[in-house]
Scaffold this active site. Sequence first.
Site, PDB file in Angstrom:
ATOM      1  N   ASP A 296      10.167   3.584 -15.726  1.00  0.00           N
ATOM      2  CA  ASP A 296      10.204   2.258 -16.304  1.00  0.00           C
ATOM      3  C   ASP A 296       9.836   2.197 -17.785  1.00  0.00           C
ATOM      4  O   ASP A 296       9.145   2.590 -18.293  1.00  0.00           O
ATOM      5  CB  ASP A 296       8.660   1.373 -15.558  1.00  0.00           C
TER       6      ASP A 296
ATOM      7  N   ASP B  33       9.151   0.125 -19.616  1.00  0.00           N
ATOM      8  CA  ASP B  33       7.678  -0.323 -20.446  1.00  0.00           C
ATOM      9  C   ASP B  33       6.562   0.785 -20.301  1.00  0.00           C
ATOM     10  O   ASP B  33       5.580   0.547 -20.935  1.00  0.00           O
ATOM     11  CB  ASP B  33       7.043  -1.363 -19.677  1.00  0.00           C
TER      12      ASP B  33
ATOM     13  N   GLU C  18      13.830  -1.979 -15.595  1.00  0.00           N
ATOM     14  CA  GLU C  18      13.219  -3.012 -16.457  1.00  0.00           C
ATOM     15  C   GLU C  18      13.859  -3.322 -17.894  1.00  0.00           C
ATOM     16  O   GLU C  18      13.057  -3.785 -18.604  1.00  0.00           O
ATOM     17  CB  GLU C  18      11.532  -2.878 -16.570  1.00  0.00           C
TER      18      GLU C  18
ATOM     19  N   HIS D 168       7.911  -6.663  -8.317  1.00  0.00           N
ATOM     20  CA  HIS D 168       7.903  -5.310  -9.117  1.00  0.00           C
ATOM     21  C   HIS D 168       6.743  -4.674  -9.420  1.00  0.00           C
ATOM     22  O   HIS D 168       6.860  -3.518  -9.769  1.00  0.00           O
ATOM     23  CB  HIS D 168       8.985  -5.627 -10.265  1.00  0.00           C
TER      24      HIS D 168
ATOM     25  N   HIS E 143      11.678  -3.259 -11.192  1.00  0.00           N
ATOM     26  CA  HIS E 143      11.400  -2.195 -10.681  1.00  0.00           C
ATOM     27  C   HIS E 143      11.005  -2.470  -9.273  1.00  0.00           C
ATOM     28  O   HIS E 143      10.867  -1.530  -8.174  1.00  0.00           O
ATOM     29  CB  HIS E 143       9.856  -1.721 -11.331  1.00  0.00           C
TER      30      HIS E 143
ATOM     31  N   ASP F  12       2.008  -0.184 -10.458  1.00  0.00           N
ATOM     32  CA  ASP F  12       2.794  -0.822  -9.349  1.00  0.00           C
ATOM     33  C   ASP F  12       2.481  -0.454  -7.928  1.00  0.00           C
ATOM     34  O   ASP F  12       3.138  -0.156  -6.858  1.00  0.00           O
ATOM     35  CB  ASP F  12       4.147  -0.291  -9.479  1.00  0.00           C
TER      36      ASP F  12
ATOM     37  N   ASP G 150       5.347   4.898 -16.113  1.00  0.00           N
ATOM     38  CA  ASP G 150       5.115   3.275 -16.456  1.00  0.00           C
ATOM     39  C   ASP G 150       3.902   3.112 -16.926  1.00  0.00           C
ATOM     40  O   ASP G 150       2.854   3.702 -16.690  1.00  0.00           O
ATOM     41  CB  ASP G 150       5.182   2.810 -14.591  1.00  0.00           C
TER      42      ASP G 150
ATOM     43  N   HIS H  42       2.260   0.760 -15.723  1.00  0.00           N
ATOM     44  CA  HIS H  42       1.518   0.076 -14.735  1.00  0.00           C
ATOM     45  C   HIS H  42       1.536   0.977 -13.427  1.00  0.00           C
ATOM     46  O   HIS H  42       2.394   1.615 -13.518  1.00  0.00           O
ATOM     47  CB  HIS H  42       2.368  -1.325 -14.376  1.00  0.00           C
TER      48      HIS H  42
END
Length: 298
Positions: A225, A227, A270, A137, A97, A124, A120, A122
């Site tokens: 992303d 994830d 990712e 990332h 990412h 980030d 995402d 996360h």
Amino acid sequence: LEMSVIGVPMDFGQNRRGVDMGPSAMRYAGAIQRLEALGHDVRDEGDISIDQTNAGHDTNTKLRNLPEVIETSTKLADKVSEVLSNNRFPLVLGGDHSIAIGTLAGLAKNYENLGVIWYDAHADMNTEETSPSGNIHGMPLAVSMGLGHDKLVNIHGYAPKVKPENIVIIGARSVDPGERDLIKEKGMKVFTMHEIDKLGMTEVMNQAMWYLRDREVDGVHLSLDLDGLDPLYTPGVGTPVPGGISYRESHLAMEMLASSNLITSAEFVEVNPILDEKNKTADVAVALMGSLFGESLV
Ligand code: DIR
Ligand code: MN
Ligand code: MN
Ligand code: MN
């Protein structure tokens, strides 16, 4: 659409090798054909070249592989700008990412008021001071808001790329303390899994899109992303977090974005085929691209 696909086979933004094979995995899963079947004019621009000379030799634990990330981001920003100047829709295939630093650097100077949807697990939003990992990332959104290492923040010679109030995060469920502080400080719009569970994806996407329209954005970049989804559906990611967005919710989100006509650029990041189960994660990425770019059953 007239689209240009840009591969970024880069894994320097984190420490699990293999995410550099993401673009190949998504092409193998039929990304180009899927989009062509929808009637789009798709040009595969190939991959950004990544210098692997120093792979594995980095000692900077605060900002791992900083020179490589800077170099790749700069090349990617150039390519994204070129694609936009040819009036084509940029679709970027990652790579980890951290490549979003380059994508946004290439995009933002072509917009007055760019919006971003960050899909995402996360946020980030770490900087070298707050990062628990030193992995870039985990930093691209902070960098794009102008926070972090000078050289990352100033890629393409300007900063910031996006305003905090023009960003919507969807799917967050693993947020570090420094990121939490920054989210509060900037008053950012975040739909965590809590909101998705409570309101449902339809309401979350409607609210996200109305929020961006109210901001009077002149373009919206989708940074997805893999994830963000539950690892049940996308196991081939470096930092899986349970309790994520489902396959169907994700398709619904993409379908709603498709009918809104808000999205002006996108990236899928990712995907790590080394950690995957029979390319399942790339298959999901490509299926989501299908929905984002107009597939429907009837
Ligand atoms: C963590 C993980 N917040 C970090 N970030 C990830 O290293 O900064 N982002 N995996 O996608
Ligand atoms: Mn590699
Ligand atoms: Mn991410
Ligand atoms: Mn993530």
